[in-house]
Design a protein around this motif. Structure first.
Motif, mmCIF file in Angstrom:
data_model
loop_
_atom_site.group_PDB
_atom_site.id
_atom_site.type_symbol
_atom_site.label_atom_id
_atom_site.label_comp_id
_atom_site.label_asym_id
_atom_site.label_seq_id
_atom_site.Cartn_x
_atom_site.Cartn_y
_atom_site.Cartn_z
ATOM 1 N N ASP A 1 0.790 -1.224 0.000
ATOM 2 C CA ASP A 1 0.000 0.000 0.000
ATOM 3 C C ASP A 1 0.831 1.288 0.000
ATOM 4 O O ASP A 1 0.275 2.380 0.166
ATOM 5 C CB ASP A 1 -0.987 0.027 1.175
ATOM 6 C CG ASP A 1 -2.128 -0.962 0.985
ATOM 7 O OD1 ASP A 1 -2.571 -1.137 -0.176
ATOM 8 O OD2 ASP A 1 -2.565 -1.579 1.974
ATOM 9 N N ASP B 1 -3.993 -3.706 -8.512
ATOM 10 C CA ASP B 1 -4.048 -2.406 -7.859
ATOM 11 C C ASP B 1 -2.656 -1.777 -7.921
ATOM 12 O O ASP B 1 -1.641 -2.461 -7.728
ATOM 13 C CB ASP B 1 -4.436 -2.558 -6.380
ATOM 14 C CG ASP B 1 -5.860 -3.073 -6.180
ATOM 15 O OD1 ASP B 1 -6.658 -3.011 -7.124
ATOM 16 O OD2 ASP B 1 -6.158 -3.534 -5.050
ATOM 17 N N CYS C 1 -4.707 3.644 -8.834
ATOM 18 C CA CYS C 1 -6.105 3.250 -8.648
ATOM 19 C C CYS C 1 -6.240 1.752 -8.385
ATOM 20 O O CYS C 1 -5.321 0.971 -8.636
ATOM 21 C CB CYS C 1 -6.967 3.642 -9.849
ATOM 22 S SG CYS C 1 -6.432 3.039 -11.457
ATOM 23 N N GLY C 2 -7.424 1.390 -7.889
ATOM 24 C CA GLY C 2 -7.781 -0.001 -7.727
ATOM 25 C C GLY C 2 -8.432 -0.513 -8.995
ATOM 26 O O GLY C 2 -9.000 0.252 -9.778
ATOM 27 N N ASN D 1 -14.144 -3.200 -4.863
ATOM 28 C CA ASN D 1 -12.771 -3.008 -4.429
ATOM 29 C C ASN D 1 -12.713 -1.819 -3.470
ATOM 30 O O ASN D 1 -13.266 -0.749 -3.756
ATOM 31 C CB ASN D 1 -11.888 -2.746 -5.659
ATOM 32 C CG ASN D 1 -10.403 -2.840 -5.375
ATOM 33 O OD1 ASN D 1 -9.963 -2.711 -4.242
ATOM 34 N ND2 ASN D 1 -9.617 -3.056 -6.426
ATOM 35 N N ARG E 1 -10.209 -0.131 -2.915
ATOM 36 C CA ARG E 1 -9.263 0.849 -3.459
ATOM 37 C C ARG E 1 -9.905 1.594 -4.625
ATOM 38 O O ARG E 1 -10.367 0.991 -5.582
ATOM 39 C CB ARG E 1 -7.984 0.147 -3.918
ATOM 40 C CG ARG E 1 -6.802 1.072 -4.150
ATOM 41 C CD ARG E 1 -5.562 0.250 -4.510
ATOM 42 N NE ARG E 1 -4.359 1.072 -4.531
ATOM 43 C CZ ARG E 1 -3.566 1.286 -3.499
ATOM 44 N NH1 ARG E 1 -3.863 0.733 -2.316
ATOM 45 N NH2 ARG E 1 -2.492 2.040 -3.603
ATOM 46 N N THR F 1 -6.563 7.002 -6.090
ATOM 47 C CA THR F 1 -5.726 7.580 -5.044
ATOM 48 C C THR F 1 -5.465 9.059 -5.330
ATOM 49 O O THR F 1 -5.823 9.573 -6.394
ATOM 50 C CB THR F 1 -4.383 6.842 -4.972
ATOM 51 O OG1 THR F 1 -3.634 7.121 -6.163
ATOM 52 C CG2 THR F 1 -4.584 5.327 -4.831
#
Length: 531
Positions: free
Chosen positions: A242, A273, A277-278, A341, A343, A346
């Motif tokens: 992460d 991921d 972005c996821g 998801n 995620r 970001t």
């Protein structure tokens, strides 16, 4: 005297342009041993009475994937100066009986091998099932162009994890290194085609960097080729437990570099991921394997949560026993009620979206998680930015109207003809409401599925209904027939469109012919945008 006369005659012949008696759409030179095109008649030129271009748009293809994944996953090349016998070769490790095609066997669950001989017999490949043989040979693409295609988006692609895992390779696994090489090869293909048609700028394969250039190319009856990118670690933006392994400066440098290469669209994430972005999950065994691959590359498994709206990501498959994952590592189990998801887009992803807008690039939202796609669409709506693409049915279909509202473009995957017609019918009212055409994403050489054999096409046929005459395609001794061979390679796109016409009618083909105009409207909207 005889020698002098002969010399003068030879000189006269050398100075007489072969093109003088050759139609503009036919080459003046071609490798001695090469594929046939098997399309007769002049490709359409110009615009309609409202100034609109016509033509099919393949919004998602991968011309140069043989250079990706370490260079030995996809066997054969899109072109060669020596012609088809040199370009359409199997990988050396597939000889003598195809049993070394490890990736193909795992993906297709066919462990019986194949005949590795290409030219002239092509006994077993390319086929609609193949995932490791060249399906984008330039002469086959020429056939698609002759049959009505006018826009091709070729996505430069790779996946570092697959490259590292796959035992056969002769090129680096770094994804951006592969992107650069594939872009170089695409320009080399343009030069190769130009030489066949008499020199620079004369070929039918034209790389374009603006919608205006594309319109000019299509008015001439040629194929406008757009460069895109579809990778898992764009600009090296990988995440590890992460933590992002890139920053804003990397994104700016990367966007400037690929823009200078001619790239005009890109995916921010794909399959894993990353720091931007996821992803929208894959399902079934493939989803389970990709989840394991994500763990190997990033140290994290996909994580899910309840969706906040009606849109959902795909359910995650279960990975089979995997020698690459330590026995002590257990993949998580997933709650079926949690389909999204965790995620999304970001902060670095938002920076990349805004950077693409500033550079007037088109943003692909296929493969984004629902959460990431939602935020991307919100950013585009806030900025009134139209440059949004969904190129091959990898977003939740409930986003379709929002994409159209922005001025974006949507293409359906090149499914079996009945599946394509069914999906087209489900969005027909929206296309009518927003006055847009329809595209398709063939995903050739993208390790995806292709139309399976089905009856319905009678050869020869007119490609749209007043277009050139299309017969069965021949390369060497092999003749392909979509009724029995399915979508084995890109040259069978006109045949697939004829299958679609048989099921969906002439009106659906007219919507496909409107695809090029709609794609270019989205592109021109992105170019005109100002913040």
């Amino acid at each position: 005297m005889v020698r002098l006369v002969l010399a003068v005659a030879l000189l006269a012949a050398a100075l007489t342009p072969a093109a003088a008696s050759t139609p503009w759409w036919e080459p003046v030179a071609r490798p001695a041993q090469d594929s046939q095109i098997n399309v007769t008649g002049e490709p359409f030129q110009g615009t309609d009475d409202q100034g609109r271009v016509r033509g099919f748009v393949d919004a998602h293809n991968h011309l140069m994937t043989n250079e990706a994944f370490g260079g030995r996953l996809i066997c054969g090349a899109a072109f060669s100066e020596q012609g088809a016998p040199d370009a359409l070769k199997d990988c050396p490790e597939h000889h003598p009986a195809g049993l070394g095609a490890i990736f193909e066997a795992l993906v297709t669950s066919d462990f019986d091998g194949h005949d590795p001989v290409g030219w002239p017999t092509f006994k077993d490949w390319p086929s609609y099932k193949t995932v490791s043989h060249q399906q984008n040979y330039y002469a086959w693409l020429e056939r698609a162009w002759r049959g009505g295609q006018r826009v091709l988006v070729t996505d430069l692609t790779s996946n570092a994890t697959l490259c590292v895992i796959y035992p056969f390779k002769d090129k680096p696994c770094d994804e951006m290194t592969s992107v650069r090489l594939q872009a170089k090869r695409t320009y080399e293909l343009q030069d190769f085609v130009d030489r066949q048609f008499g020199g620079p700028g004369k070929g039918w394969f034209r790389i374009v960097t603006s919608s205006e250039q594309a319109r000019d190319v299509i008015k001439q009856g040629k194929l406008a080729v757009v460069l895109g990118i579809e990778t898992s670690e764009l600009f090296g933006c990988r995440q590890l437990v992460d933590l992002p392994l890139c920053g804003k400066a990397d994104i700016d440098r990367g966007l400037d570099e690929v823009y200078a290469l001619g790239v005009r669209s890109a995916f921010l994430c794909h399959k894993f991921d990353n720091a931007l972005c996821g992803v929208r999950f894959d399902s079934g065994v493939q989803g389970g394997v990709l989840n394991a691959g994500q763990f190997l590359r990033t140290g994290t498994w996909w994580k899910t949560e309840k969706c906040s709206g009606p849109q959902q990501d795909n359910p995650i498959g279960v990975a089979p026993p995997n020698a690459l994952i330590p026995a002590t590592v257990v993949a998580p189990k997933y709650d079926e009620a949690k389909r999204c998801n965790v995620r999304g887009l970001t902060s670095l992803g938002e920076y990349a979206v805004q950077g693409m807008m500033r550079r007037h690039m088109m943003i692909e939202i296929d493969h984004m998680s629902v959460k990431a796609a939602s935020r991307t669409l919100d950013l585009a709506a806030q900025a009134r930015y139209p440059g949004i693409l969904s190129s091959h049915s990898w977003m939740d279909a409930q986003w379709t109207e929002k994409v159209y509202q922005l001025g974006g473009f949507v293409a359906s995957y090149e499914f079996d003809a009945d599946g394509f017609v069914s999906q087209a019918a489900s969005t027909a009212a929206l296309r009518q409401k927003y006055g847009v055409g329809l595209g398709f994403g063939s995903d050739y050489n993208g390790v995806g599925s292709h139309p399976s054999p089905r009856t319905g096409v009678t050869y020869p046929f007119r490609s749209y209904p007043e277009g050139p005459l299309v017969d069965r395609q021949r390369t060497g001794d092999r003749v392909w027939d979509i009724n029995t061979d399915g979508g084995a390679h890109v040259g069978l796109i006109p045949d697939w469109v004829e299958q679609v016409r048989g099921l969906g009618g002439d009106q659906l083909v007219q919507e496909l012919l409107g695809g090029a105009e709609s794609y270019l409207r989205t592109w021109s909207g992105a170019q005109r945008w100002s913040s």
